[in-house]
Design a protein around this motif. Structure first.
Motif, mmCIF file in Angstrom:
data_model
loop_
_atom_site.group_PDB
_atom_site.id
_atom_site.type_symbol
_atom_site.label_atom_id
_atom_site.label_comp_id
_atom_site.label_asym_id
_atom_site.label_seq_id
_atom_site.Cartn_x
_atom_site.Cartn_y
_atom_site.Cartn_z
ATOM 1 N N LYS A 125 50.216 41.590 39.615
ATOM 2 C CA LYS A 125 49.438 42.352 38.770
ATOM 3 C C LYS A 125 48.868 43.615 39.442
ATOM 4 N N PRO A 126 48.647 44.750 38.786
ATOM 5 C CA PRO A 126 48.011 45.673 39.182
ATOM 6 C C PRO A 126 46.766 45.460 40.207
ATOM 7 N N ALA A 127 46.590 45.997 41.381
ATOM 8 C CA ALA A 127 45.436 45.614 42.186
ATOM 9 C C ALA A 127 44.064 45.869 41.583
ATOM 10 N N TRP A 128 44.120 47.155 40.643
ATOM 11 C CA TRP A 128 42.807 47.460 40.211
ATOM 12 C C TRP A 128 42.262 46.338 39.053
ATOM 13 N N LYS A 129 43.368 45.908 38.401
ATOM 14 C CA LYS A 129 42.916 44.765 37.407
ATOM 15 C C LYS A 129 42.492 43.360 38.015
ATOM 16 N N VAL A 130 43.173 43.249 39.259
ATOM 17 C CA VAL A 130 42.666 42.113 39.979
ATOM 18 C C VAL A 130 41.358 42.206 40.542
ATOM 19 N N LEU A 131 41.078 43.324 41.015
ATOM 20 C CA LEU A 131 39.696 43.765 41.653
ATOM 21 C C LEU A 131 38.734 43.640 40.520
ATOM 22 N N ARG A 132 39.111 44.256 39.168
ATOM 23 C CA ARG A 132 38.044 44.150 38.222
ATOM 24 C C ARG A 132 37.722 42.693 37.870
ATOM 25 N N VAL A 133 38.862 41.914 37.678
ATOM 26 C CA VAL A 133 38.363 40.281 37.314
ATOM 27 C C VAL A 133 37.777 39.854 38.397
ATOM 28 N N LEU A 134 38.084 40.147 39.397
ATOM 29 C CA LEU A 134 37.244 39.648 40.781
ATOM 30 C C LEU A 134 35.868 40.000 40.709
ATOM 31 N N GLY A 135 35.496 41.231 40.364
ATOM 32 C CA GLY A 135 34.140 41.591 40.104
ATOM 33 C C GLY A 135 33.569 40.947 39.038
ATOM 34 N N ASN A 136 34.159 40.350 38.019
ATOM 35 C CA ASN A 136 33.701 39.470 37.066
ATOM 36 C C ASN A 136 33.342 38.251 37.497
ATOM 37 N N VAL A 137 34.320 37.842 38.146
ATOM 38 C CA VAL A 137 33.923 36.288 38.651
ATOM 39 C C VAL A 137 33.195 36.251 39.644
ATOM 40 N N LEU A 138 32.973 37.315 40.281
ATOM 41 C CA LEU A 138 31.726 37.370 41.402
ATOM 42 C C LEU A 138 30.702 37.767 40.995
ATOM 43 N N ASP A 139 30.537 37.826 39.610
ATOM 44 C CA ASP A 139 29.363 38.579 38.793
ATOM 45 C C ASP A 139 28.795 39.530 39.271
ATOM 46 N N VAL A 140 29.560 40.277 39.499
ATOM 47 C CA VAL A 140 29.051 41.826 39.938
ATOM 48 C C VAL A 140 28.921 42.741 38.597
ATOM 49 N N ASP A 141 27.553 43.320 38.607
ATOM 50 C CA ASP A 141 27.942 44.291 37.397
ATOM 51 C C ASP A 141 28.627 45.442 37.293
ATOM 52 N N GLY A 142 28.931 45.899 36.006
ATOM 53 C CA GLY A 142 29.724 47.179 35.903
ATOM 54 C C GLY A 142 31.042 46.840 36.140
ATOM 55 N N PHE A 143 31.860 45.875 36.015
ATOM 56 C CA PHE A 143 33.355 45.649 36.044
ATOM 57 C C PHE A 143 34.011 45.333 34.734
ATOM 58 N N ASP A 144 33.442 46.001 33.545
ATOM 59 C CA ASP A 144 34.153 45.661 32.573
ATOM 60 C C ASP A 144 34.918 46.668 31.969
ATOM 61 N N TYR A 145 35.700 47.150 32.826
ATOM 62 C CA TYR A 145 36.594 48.271 32.427
ATOM 63 C C TYR A 145 37.819 47.794 31.447
ATOM 64 N N ILE A 146 38.373 48.874 30.789
ATOM 65 C CA ILE A 146 39.461 48.337 29.782
ATOM 66 C C ILE A 146 40.579 48.993 30.343
ATOM 67 N N HIS A 147 40.395 50.223 30.748
ATOM 68 C CA HIS A 147 41.463 50.996 31.259
ATOM 69 C C HIS A 147 41.400 51.747 32.482
ATOM 70 N N ALA A 148 42.425 52.164 33.112
ATOM 71 C CA ALA A 148 42.212 52.574 34.317
ATOM 72 C C ALA A 148 41.693 53.986 34.451
ATOM 73 N N ASP A 149 41.725 54.610 33.299
ATOM 74 C CA ASP A 149 40.971 56.022 33.320
ATOM 75 C C ASP A 149 39.478 55.792 33.310
ATOM 76 N N GLN A 150 38.981 54.763 32.910
ATOM 77 C CA GLN A 150 37.392 54.543 33.298
ATOM 78 C C GLN A 150 37.075 54.383 34.580
ATOM 79 N N VAL A 151 37.922 53.723 35.122
ATOM 80 C CA VAL A 151 37.727 53.518 36.815
ATOM 81 C C VAL A 151 37.748 54.969 37.607
ATOM 82 N N LEU A 152 38.878 55.760 37.188
ATOM 83 C CA LEU A 152 39.177 56.983 37.640
ATOM 84 C C LEU A 152 37.692 57.832 37.239
ATOM 85 N N GLU A 153 37.360 57.615 36.225
ATOM 86 C CA GLU A 153 36.221 58.641 35.682
ATOM 87 C C GLU A 153 34.721 58.558 36.811
#
Lengths: 744, 428
Positions: free
Chosen positions: A605-633
Motif C-alpha cells: 500500500k502507499p506508505a502515506w495510507k499505512v501511516l494514516r491507519v497507523l495513526g488511527n490504530v495508535l489513537d493519535v488525533d488528526g489522522f482522518d485523511y481521505i485524500h493525499a491532497d489533504q495531507v499535502l495541504e
C-alpha cells in the motif's frame, strides 16, 4: 515581426526564424525526421521540402530562414511531389518490419508514411541489411531500420558531450555506429531512444514487452535524484513497463537521465515485499494488514513510555506526505529521534541545502566553481545545464579529489585529497578577502587562488557544493568556506540536494537527531521507512548492527532483502514512488505533486495510507485523511523556514597521509536503482575496487581490526593521497568509509 | 584545318625540361606579378577588375565568374580568411589539373598567393585528391621552393604581407571535390557537403570567410594579370574568356590534355586528339565530365567547346572532360558503370541521393544482365527525376543527369536489352 504566408494563411514571424518553426507555431504540419528543436539543423532527410514562391527548387523548411512577404506552400503539387519522393526513397531500404518492431505505433516514419507514402512500393531489388552491434544493456539496435537522420549523432556531439555514435561509411553503406568495439556509456544515453524517429534505437529493457498502443500513460515525477524531472510512466496491466520524459523546459527540457529512465526495471525484483509479515518466535508469518497493524501497536506499546528509546529512519526519497505523516505520528508519540540525512558523516554545523538558481539561470552563468562533486553522476541533467553555460562561454573551476571525466572544458582544476580541499578552498576565500579562523588563516595563497577568487566576483557566478563534499568528513568546513566565499565574492552558494526529496525533508524539519548520535546511543525500537541502512548510509555494517541490537524494528519498505528479514520484526509492504500519490520538492524548491500511476504489487500500500491507519490504530488525533491532497495541504502549513547561514565549525578535522574517500556509484543511489538489473550491467554500476594513484594491485582497508582487501585500479585522475572506496556494495560493508583506513 | 594555338596559359611551360622547378618558372616571367602585387603596383581592386575583364569563369565545372566570386569577400573584415584551391579532380574523365600540378605548380602557387592577397587571406590550402601522390609531391616541393625563395611566409619580400600555403592530400572520396565537403575534410571531419546558405564566402573553413577556386582557374590568374584581362578575354568567346584545358579520353587515337581557346569547334578538338580510335565512327560524346549529359555524334559535331554552344546542344561544358564513345559502345554498359560510380561515391548524407543512386544502379545493372522489365525505363526516368533538385549538393543531380540523358538519346538500346536480354551489338 514580419509576416509570411503559408498556404494562404498569414503568419507572424521573426526575420531569420526557420520556416519549420514558424509553421510549427502556427500548427501547420510539415513532415520531418532529422529536424529536432533541441539539435542543430542537418537538413539531411529532405522530408520537409516545401514550395517557396520564387525558388526554383523545393526548399527544406528546417533550413530556410523566413523573409518578409515570403509565400510558402506546404501542400502544393510541387511540395507534395518532393515530400512523396523523399518518402519513397526512405522506404525502399527500410525493412518495413513494423509488426515485430518495438517502435510500431509510435514511429515517426510510420506516421509520415501513412500520409506521404504509397501503399505499394516500386522498389523490387534487394534491401540493405546492416549488422547490429551490442552497444550495452540499455539500448537495443536494429540498424537496418535506420534512416540516417543523425539525431543520435548530433545528440552526442551537442547535448551529452560524449561523441559515442558517429556515421561511418558513405552512400548506402553509411552506418550509424559506435567506435569499433565500444558501447554507449553516457549517463543520459537513453535520450537517443526518444530521438530516434524509427525503430533503430529502442529501449533494451522494454524490448518486446508490450506494444505502444496497449500501454496506459500517466504523468509522474522522477524520484531518483533531486532534479524532479517530469516523466510519463507507461503501464501494461498495472505493471510499469517503461518511463519516458515529459517535456518541461524549466526542469528537464525534453531529456531524462538513464537512472530516472531505467530505474523502474528494479520495481519487480525478487525481494519485492507484497504481503505484510510479522515475525513470531523467529519465524515470519504472512498476515493481513489489520493483523500487522495490530502487531505494530501491540509491540510498540511497551516502548511508548520512554519515547527516547525509539528512533526513526526515513529515506530522503520519501514523499512530502510520507515524511509529514511520519513526523506527525512520531511527534504525537513524543519521539524526536528522526533522521533522513543518511549519507552524511559530518553533522558539526547545520547546512541548508538548495539550488538557489533556476536551471535556466544556471545556463546563463558566467562562472561556476564546483566543490566536491561528481556532477555528471550526482545530477546528470544539472550537468547538462552547466555544460550549456560552459559552451556559451562560462568558465568552470573544479575543486575535487578526482579529476572526474567531464563532458565540457574545465578552465582550471585543483585535484587534491579532501583535507587539502579544505585548505585550498580556504586559500581562495582568503584571496577573496575573508578572515579565516585560526587553523586555516595560515594557508598560503597563490596567484591561482587569487584568479579563482576573481573569477567568482564576476556577475552571475555560482558555487556548487556536491555529494562528494557532503559524504566527506570535512563537509562542515567545505560548506562553511563556500558560504564565506559566496559572501565575499557575491557568488551564489548552492549546496546541492541529491536525493529526490531532501528539500522536502528539510522543509518539514524532519530530522531530530543526527545519524551519528543515533548510532552511538542506539535505540530499543526503530521505525524505518524505505531505508536499507547498509547501503543507504555511510556506516555499512555498523548501521545494521544498530537495528540488530534493537528489540523491535518496524520496517515500512517496498523491498526486504535477507538482512532486513533478519533485523526486522514487522515488515509492512509499501508502494514506491511509481505506485503512490505524493509530492517531491525539487532541488530548486519546486513542489511537484503527482497522482498514483498504478497499484503496488500484491497487498503493498502507499506508505502515506499505512501511516494514516497507523495513526488511527495508535489513537493519535488528526489522522482522518481521505485524500493525499489533504495531507499535502497540512504539510505545507507545517513548513519551517530554513536559515541561510552556515556557521564555521569550531574544530577542523585533520587529514592523513592517505585519505579514504567514499565513492557512490551512479547506479547505487537508492533501493529501486540498485535492483534495476540493466543499470547494474551498465557503465555506471559499482565496481568492487579502490581507485587511487597507488602503484599496487590490492589495497587493504581496515576499520579497527576488521580488514577487507580490494583490487586497486590505478588512475592518475585521482588526487595524490586519496583512495576512493566504493560504498553501498556488499564488499565494503564491514569497513565503511566513515572509519576505513588504508593499511600498508 | 587551320593551325590551332595550343598551351597558351596553364600549360605554357609544359614542353620545357623540369618545368616544375622554380628556376624554370622564374626564367619565364614567373612570380613577376606577385612581386608587383607586393610592391603595391597592383591593388586588390585593380586585380578584381582585371579578372572581371578577362571573363574567366570557374574551371571546376560550375562556370561561376571568378572576378565576381572574389568581389564577394570583404578584404578588410577582421579575423582570419582563407583561400582554398580545389585540386580534388575526381570527376570521371577529368585529368586536366593533374598536369598543372605536375608541370606548372608554381603558376598555381602564384595564383593562390594573388587570390589570397585580393581577399585578405593570409593562409591557403591546396586540397589534392588522394590518388594524386606524384602531383602532390611535385606541388608540395614547389611550395618548399617558394618558401626558400622568400615568396611565401612572413613579411614576404619586406612587404609586410604574410601568406602561408599548405598542401592537403585527400583520401579518395569524390564528394570532397564539392567545396563544402572539401572544407569539412580539411577540418578533419567526414567529407560531407554542408547545407547552404551560409556559403563559404561568409562561413567557410573553420567558420571563416573562405574563397574556393579550381586549380585551372587559379593557375590562369598570373597570366591574366601579366598579359591583361583583355588579352585573355579575346582568346575566348563573348561571355567566357581565355583558354580551356580539355581532357580528352575514350575512343580517340591520342587521348590527353589539350589547352585550346574557348570556343574551339568540337570537331577540331577531336582532330587534335587524332580522331576516333581505329577510324571508327563517333557515336556519342560526354562533353564536360561524367555528370554532364551525353550527346549523340550529330549534335556534338556541330557544337563549339564553350559554355553557350554546348548548352545549346543540350549539355554542359563542366570541367571540360570530353569522353569520346565510338560506334561500338554499349550505352547500357556505359551507363551501368556511371551509375555504379555515383552509387559508390554518394556521401550518404541526404535521402534522395543515398537511396536513389543505388536504386538507379541496380535497375541499370538488371537491364544489362538481361533481367530488365518493360517498366524499368519509366522507373529510371522517374527515380532520376525524383532525386534532381532535392538534395543538399550537386552529386544527386550529377548522378541523375547521365541516366536521364542516356535514356533521352539511346532508349532503344535499353529497350533492346529488356526485350532480347542482350545488347544491340550481340548476335541474338
Amino acid at each position: 515581426m514580419i509576416k509570411i504566408e503559408i498556404n494562404g494563411q498569414v503568419v507572424e514571424a521573426h526575420e531569420g526564424d526557420m520556416l519549420i518553426d514558424v509553421a510549427d507555431s502556427a500548427d501547420i504540419p510539415i513532415p520531418r525526421f532529422c529536424y529536432h528543436k533541441k539539435l542543430s539543423i542537418a537538413a539531411n532527410c529532405r522530408m520537409c521540402l516545401v514550395e517557396v514562391e520564387g525558388a526554383p527548387k523545393a526548399l527544406p523548411a528546417c533550413a530556410t530562414p523566413v523573409t518578409d512577404g515570403m509565400k510558402v506552400f506546404t501542400r502544393s503539387p510541387k511540395a507534395r511531389a518532393a515530400q512523396k519522393a523523399v518518402m519513397e526513397f526512405l522506404l525502399i531500404n527500410h525493412p518495413l518490419d513494423c509488426p515485430i518492431c518495438d517502435q510500431g505505433g509510435e514511429c515517426e516514419l510510420q506516421d509520415v508514411a501513412f500520409e506521404y507514402g504509397d501503399d505499394v512500393g516500386k522498389y523490387s531489388e534487394a534491401k540493405r541489411v546492416v549488422p547490429d552491434h551490442d552497444v550495452g544493456p540499455l539500448i537495443a539496435t536494429d540498424m537496418t531500420r535506420c534512416i540516417h537522420c543523425t539525431r543520435c549523432v548530433r545528440f552526442g556531439q551537442e547535448i551529452s558531450g560524449l561523441m559515442e555514435l558517429g556515421a561511418v561509411g558513405r552512400s548506402e553503406w553509411m552506418e550509424i555506429t559506435t567506435f569499433v568495439g565500444k558501447s554507449i556509456t553516457s549517463e543520459i544515453s537513453g535520450n537517443i531512444i526518444d530521438l530516434c524517429p524509427v525503430g533503430a534505437l529502442t529501449s533494451k529493457p522494454f524490448r518486446y514487452k508490450a506494444r505502444a498502443w496497449e500501454l496506459k500513460a500517466a504523468p509522474a515525477i522522477a524520484a531518483h535524484d533531486s532534479l524532479g524531472s517530469n516523466i510519463e510512466v507507461h503501464t501494461y496491466h498495472g505493471k510499469v513497463m517503461r518511463v519516458v520524459p515529459r517535456e518541461n523546459e524549466a526542469i528537464n527540457e525534453v531529456w531524462l537521465s538513464d537512472r530516472d529512465r531505467f530505474a523502474y526495471t528494479g520495481l519487480y525484483a525478487e525481494d519485492r515485499l507484497t504481503v505484510p509479515m510479522v515475525k513470531r518466535n523467529g519465524r515470519w508469518e504472512e498476515v493481513e494488514w489489520e493483523e500487522a497493524l495490530e502487531a505494530v501497536v501491540e509491540r510498540l506499546k511497551p516502548f511508548l513510555n520512554s519515547p527516547q528509546d525509539i528512533a526513526v529512519l526515513a529515506s530522503p526519497n520519501a514523499t512530502v506526505e510520507e515524511l509529514y505523516l511520519l513526523r506527525k505520528l512520531t511527534d504525537a508519540l513524543g519521539v524526536r529521534r528522526r533522521e533522513w540525512r543518511l549519507r552524511q558523516q559530518d553533522f558539526r554545523v547545520e547546512v541548508p541545502l538548495g539550488l538557489k538558481l533556476g536551471l535556466d539561470e544556471v545556463e546563463q552563468l558566467n562562472h561556476v566553481l564546483v566543490v566536491g562533486s561528481h556532477l555528471r553522476h550526482e545530477l546528470p541533467l544539472l550537468n547538462l545545464r552547466v555544460r550549456k553555460a560552459q559552451l556559451a562561454g562560462a568558465s568552470v573551476h573544479m575543486l575535487n579529489p578526482m579529476d572526474y571525466a567531464s563532458t565540457f572544458d574545465i578552465a582550471d582544476r585543483l585535484i587534491v585529497k579532501p583535507s587539502e580541499m579544505v585548505r585550498q578552498l580556504a586559500a581562495v576565500a582568503k584571496a577573496a578577502g575573508a578572515e579565516l579562523p585560526a587553523g586555516l588563516s595560515d594557508v598560503p595563497v597563490t596567484d591561482q587562488h587569487h584568479a579563482w577568487a576573481e573569477a567568482l566576483k564576476q556577475d552571475k557566478s555560482a558555487i556548487f557544493v556536491g555529494g562528494v563534499a557532503r559524504m566527506s568528513r570535512h563537509y562542515a568546513e567545505l560548506a562553511a568556506l563556500a558560504a564565506v566565499l559566496g559572501e565575499k565574492t557575491g557568488a551564489s552558494v548552492n549546496i546541492l540536494p541529491l536525493a529526490a526529496n531532501e528539500m522536502g525533508a528539510q522543509a518539514l524539519d524532519f530530522a531530530g537527531e543526527s545519524f551519528n548520535d543515533m548510532l552511538e546511543k542506539g535505540a530499543k525500537a526503530v521505525i524505518t521507512l524505505g531505508v536499507e541502512p547498509e547501503y543507504d548510509t555511510l556506516w555499512g555494517e555498523r548501521a545494521v548492527q544498530m537495528l540488530e541490537q534493537a528489540e523491535l524494528v518496524i520496517n515500512l519498505t517496498p523491498f526486504a532483502n535477507a538482512r532486513a528479514r533478519e533485523y526486522s520484526d514487522i515488515l509492512l509492504p509499501v508502494a514506491t514512488a511509481y505506485e503512490t500519490a505524493g509530492t517531491l520538492v525539487s532541488a530548486t524548491g519546486t513542489w511537484q505533486s503527482f497522482k498514483q500511476v498504478t497499484d503496488a504489487p500484491g497487498d503493498a500500500k502507499p506508505a502515506w495510507k499505512v501511516l494514516r491507519v497507523l495513526g488511527n490504530v495508535l489513537d493519535v488525533d488528526g489522522f482522518d485523511y481521505i485524500h493525499a491532497d489533504q495531507v499535502l495541504e497540512e504539510a505545507r502549513q507545517a513548513v519551517t523556514e530554513v536559515g541561510a547561514e552556515i556557521a564555521m565549525p569550531d574544530t577542523f578535522v585533520a587529514g592523513g597521509e592517505l585519505e579514504v574517500v567514499p565513492s557512490l556509484a551512479l547506479y547505487s543511489t537508492d533501493m529501486v536503482v540498485r535492483r534495476a538489473e540493466p543499470l547494474q550491467q551498465a557503465a555506471g554500476a559499482a565496481v568492487a575496487e579502490t581507485v587511487s594513484r597507488l602503484e599496487t594491485e590490492k589495497v587493504v582497508l581496515c576499520c579497527g581490526e576488521t580488514c577487507v582487501e580490494l583490487p586497486n585500479r590505478q588512475d592518475e585522475a585521482v588526487a595524490e593521497g586519496a583512495v576512493f572506496e566504493p560504498v553501498a556494495i556488499d564488499e565494503t560493508l564491514t569497513v565503511p568509509a566513515v572509519c576505513a583506513e588504508v593499511r600498508a | 584545318m587551320a593551325e590551332i594555338p595550343l598551351n597558351e596559359c596553364c600549360y605554357r611551360l609544359n614542353h620545357l625540361d623540369r618545368s616544375w622547378d622554380i628556376d624554370v618558372y622564374m626564367a619565364n616571367g614567373g612570380y613577376e606579378v606577385w612581386k608587383k602585387v607586393l610592391a603595391g603596383e597592383l591593388t586588390p581592386q585593380e586585380i578584381i577588375d582585371e579578372v572581371k575583364t578577362s571573363n574567366i569563369r570557374g574551371r571546376g565545372g560550375a562556370g561561376f565568374p571568378t572576378g565576381l566570386k572574389w568581389s564577394f569577400m570583404n578584404r578588410h573584415a577582421p579575423g582570419p580568411k582563407y583561400i582554398l584551391c580545389n585540386s580534388d579532380e575526381g570527376e570521371p574523365g577529368t585529368f586536366k589539373d593533374r598536369d598543372i600540378l605536375r608541370y606548372n605548380p608554381h603558376q598555381l602557387i602564384e595564383g593562390m598567393m594573388i587570390a589570397g592577397y585580393v581577399i585578405g587571406a593570409n593562409a591557403g590550402y591546396n586540397y589534392i585528391r588522394g590518388e594524386f601522390w606524384e602531383p602532390y609531391k611535385r606541388f608540395d616541393n614547389a611550395v618548399k621552393q617558394a618558401y626558400e625563395a622568400g615568396l611565401l611566409g612572413k613579411n614576404i619580400l619586406g612587404s609586410g604581407w604574410d601568406f602561408d600555403l599548405y598542401t592537403h592530400l585527400g583520401a579518395g572520396a569524390y564528394i570532397c571535390g564539392e567545396e563544402t565537403a572539401l572544407i569539412e575534410s580539411i577540418e578533419g571531419k567526414k567529407g560531407q557537403p554542408r547545407f547552404k546558405p551560409p556559403f563559404p564566402a561568409s562561413y567557410g573553413l573553420y567558420g571563416r570567410p573562405t574563397t574556393i577556386n579550381n586549380t585551372e582557374t587559379l593557375a590562369s590568374i598570373p597570366m591574366i594579370l601579366a598579359k591583361g584581362g583583355k588579352w585573355f578575354a579575346d582568346l575566348g568567346v563573348p561571355g567566357a574568356g581565355g583558354t580551356k584545358i580539355y581532357a580528352v579520353s575514350g575512343h580517340v587515337e591520342k587521348p590527353g590534355n589539350y589547352e585550346v581557346r574557348m570556343g574551339t569547334p568540337f570537331k577540331d578538338l577531336l582532330s587534335l586528339a587524332g580522331g576516333v580510335w581505329k577510324g571508327r565512327k563517333l557515336k556519342a560524346v560526354i562533353p564536360g565530365g561524367s555528370s554532364t549529359a551525353v550527346l549523340p555524334a550529330e549534335k556534338a559535331m556541330k557544337m563549339n567547346m564553350d559554355y553557350d554552344s554546348i548548352a545549346k546542344a543540350g549539355s554542359f561544358l563542366g570541367a571540360g572532360s570530353v569522353i569520346i564513345m565510338d560506334e561500338t559502345t554499349d550505352m547500357v554498359k556505359a551507363l551501368e558503370r556511371l551509375t555504379w560510380f555515383y552509387y559508390e561515391e554518394s556521401c550518404g548524407q541526404c535521402t534522395p541521393c543515398r537511396e536513389g543512386t543505388g536504386w538507379m544502379y541496380r535497375v541499370v545493372h538488371r537491364i544489362r544482365t538481361g533481367k530488365g522489365r518493360p517498366e524499368d525505363i519509366e522507373m529510371l526516368k522517374d527515380v532520376s527525376g525524383k532525386i534532381m533538385g532535392r538534395v543538399i549538393c550537386g552529386l544527386g543531380d550529377a548522378a541523375s543527369i547521365p541516366v536521364a540523358s542516356f535514356l533521352e538519346h539511346f532508349e532503344h538500346e535499353f529497350r533492346h536489352y529488356i526485350e532480347h536480354g542482350c545488347s544491340i551489338y550481340d548476335r541474338a
